[in-house]
Design an enzyme around this catalytic site. Structure first.
Site, short mmCIF file in Angstrom:
data_model
loop_
_atom_site.label_atom_id
_atom_site.label_comp_id
_atom_site.label_asym_id
_atom_site.label_seq_id
_atom_site.Cartn_x
_atom_site.Cartn_y
_atom_site.Cartn_z
N CYS A 119 0.80 -1.22 0.00
CA CYS A 119 0.00 0.00 0.00
C CYS A 119 0.84 1.27 0.00
O CYS A 119 2.06 1.24 0.04
CB CYS A 119 -1.00 -0.03 1.14
N ASP A 120 0.14 2.39 0.01
CA ASP A 120 0.63 3.68 -0.46
C ASP A 120 2.04 4.07 -0.01
O ASP A 120 2.92 4.30 -0.83
CB ASP A 120 -0.33 4.79 -0.02
N CYS A 195 -6.21 -1.32 -3.24
CA CYS A 195 -7.48 -0.88 -3.85
C CYS A 195 -7.40 -0.90 -5.37
O CYS A 195 -6.39 -0.52 -5.97
CB CYS A 195 -7.86 0.49 -3.33
N SER A 470 -5.53 11.89 -2.88
CA SER A 470 -5.51 10.44 -3.04
C SER A 470 -5.34 10.11 -4.51
O SER A 470 -5.73 10.88 -5.40
CB SER A 470 -6.82 9.85 -2.52
#
Length: 555
Positions: A119-120, A195, A470
């Site tokens: 993730c990010d 995601c 985002s």
């Protein structure tokens, strides 16, 4: 081998004794020691399955004659951290991740590292650590989540987390019921993985391929696909070859590799956060690169993909259409094709071996969505050091816009105004004091942009901030405005009603004020007072630098 520092000689008998307590034997001491940097956690959907990935990595290491040692670092789910105090900690976690990996690798004298992010902030944090340590390293990510399926009126549509964020705005405007929102909420995130759109996590996992630090397939093979486990085993085997050949991250992450990463980025229409993160990785690698170079790349590199939130496709569709290799194949005329990769092949050779694009999910370079890439860095008297926008997600009618500023000194105040129906078509929202120092932590403004999109205002209202967005953001959203308000940048001088000019075609972001008037106003701006005076965020505020240089710590 570096691990000889803890294995060889009579003075290392205590070290060997401790290692034997782990189950190692004398034969084990003849083998390379590999650190497996796992970011498994039970609170992040993108990381819930990483134990399985780690086990496959260990199998690969063992099969190739090494000894693997797994250790963990932290991971933040930006979606769960969104729109409350937790988002102040997301970007700062990147530096903590890099630092903790450095500590573990140096303390235990590993010969090589296999990184397992997803993730990010975990991907760039680990890339920064790899460059800083500069020992043989390879990445294998957890893979993307599949899109959710929503059934409505006998029709099934693909949905994702961004669908839920935007639906909140639709409910607020009376265009969706709370019951319909609940049904969407239940199906939007169907299982493990990052995601499902070309949001920040998947952008960074794809760019890791272009940087040369991961094997083909890393960016797009779904988390639940058996090929992901096979890829992890291959990564475990390949780290042994990298150690044998003494190929280190700084041999791979060069200015040419940074060029290739941004070329892929603008072709995919990746997250604006990638600019912040790749610049930080370049800093750690000692690879000189400027924001102006991104515009030069974007000027000549076609935008080949319209992935969520810019278009209808998800990462699983990109994978089915050939993955990153097929995109790179179309981009060969714009790449530095001799750049090295952890595979042992050049980026050009990997592109040659990839299947031909389908001209649907991945357009041919001769038939792009746009002849220019998906990202742009805007400059002007409002952003002297730059501001980033995902132009592939901007409506055509908003590429050039002039409108009055509506000033908000926090995300919460802006969100309240949007929910209260106080933002009108033509307005330019300015959310300031949300930068690296001002936030602190440079929060993502996904809630305001999602509300605007859900209310149908994304084609009529622009948003400018010294915070971030985002990867799920769409619309005329200019972030990373530098210098930030807390550093007394021009954004701090703005007042309600000031006319803002946005010209994405020409990379311009300005306010209709003279330099003299801006300086006069700034002279009357109170000295910034940090919002948080204890804990890690106090340290972060004191040490973080501008977004224009990646929001890294002071050297």
């Amino acid at each position: 081998m570096k691990s000889e520092d803890v294995k060889l000689g009579i003075e290392r008998a205590p070290h060997r004794s401790l290692l034997r307590a782990l189950g190692l034997n004398t034969e084990s001491f003849q083998k390379p020691f590999i650190g497996i940097v796992n970011s498994f956690t039970e609170v992040v959907p993108g990381h819930i399955h990483l134990r399985q990935i780690s086990e496959a990595v260990k199998e690969g290491i063992n099969a190739a004659g090494g000894v693997g040692f797994e250790f963990n670092t932290i991971a933040v789910c930006d979606g769960i951290a969104m729109n409350h105090a937790g988002m102040k900690y997301s970007l700062p976690s990147r530096e903590i991740i890099a630092n903790t990996v450095e500590i573990m690798a140096m303390a235990h004298a590993f010969d090589g590292l296999v990184f397992i992010p997803n993730c990010d902030k975990v991907v760039p944090g680990m890339l920064m650590a790899a460059c800083r340590l500069n020992i043989p390293s390879i990445f294998v990510s957890g893979g993307p989540m599949l899109a959710g399926r929503l059934r409505k009126n006998d029709q099934v549509s693909c949905v994702d987390l961004n669908s839920v964020f935007e639906a909140v705005g639709q409910v607020a405007k009376g265009q969706m019921t709370e019951e319909e929102l609940l049904e969407l909420e239940k199906v939007a995130c169907p299982g493990c993985g990052s995601c499902a759109g070309m949001f920040t996590a998947n952008t960074m996992n794809c760019l890791t391929e272009a940087l040369g630090m991961a094997l083909p397939g890393n960016g797009t093979i779904p988390a639940v696909d058996s090929r992901r486990t096979q890829l992890a085993k291959s990564a475990g085997q390949q780290i042994m070859q990298l150690i044998k050949d003494n190929i280190c991250p700084k041999d791979i992450i060069t200015p040419d590799a940074i060029h290739n990463a941004f070329s892929l980025d603008v072709a995919l229409g990746g997250s604006t956060n990638s600019v912040l993160h790749v610049m930080a990785v370049a800093h750690e690698a000692g690879a000189d690169f400027s924001l102006e170079q991104i515009n030069r790349i974007s000027d000549c590199t076609p935008n080949l993909c319209k992935l969520r939130p810019s278009g209808p496709y998800h990462i699983e569709n990109l994978d089915q259409s050939g993955g990153i290799g097929s995109v790179l194949k179309e981009l060969k005329p714009w790449l530095k094709n001799d750049a090295r990769t952890v595979s042992g092949k050049t980026i050009g050779q990997l592109a040659d071996a990839a299947p031909k694009a389908d001209n649907k999910v991945i357009r041919f370079a001769s038939n792009p969505y746009s002849p220019k890439g998906g990202l742009a860095v805007l400059f002007g008297n409002l952003a002297p050091n730059g501001s980033v926008v995902k132009r592939s997600a901007v409506a055509p009618e908003m590429m050039v816009h002039r409108g009055p500023a509506r000033i908000f000194d926090s995300e919460e105040l802006a969100t309240k105004a949007i929910m209260g129906g106080k933002i009108k078509p033509g307005d330019v929202l300015v959310i300031r004091y949300e930068g690296p120092k001002g936030g602190p932590g440079m929060r993502e403004m996904l809630t305001p942009t999602s509300l605007l999109a859900g209310m149908g205002l994304d084609k009529e209202v622009a948003l400018i901030t010294d915070g971030r967005f985002s990867g799920a953001t769409r619309g005329a959203a200019m972030g990373h405005v530098s210098p930030e308000a807390a550093a007394c940048g021009p954004i701090a001088a703005l007042q309600d009603g000031d006319m803002i000019n946005i010209d994405i075609h020409n990379y311009k972001l300005s306010v209709e004020l003279s330099d003299e008037e801006i300086q006069k106003r700034l002279a009357n701006v109170p000295v910034f007072e940090p919002k948080i005076k204890s804990g890690y965020l106090k340290f972060y505020t004191e040490n973080v630098t501008s977004a224009s240089t990646g929001a890294v710590f002071k050297d």
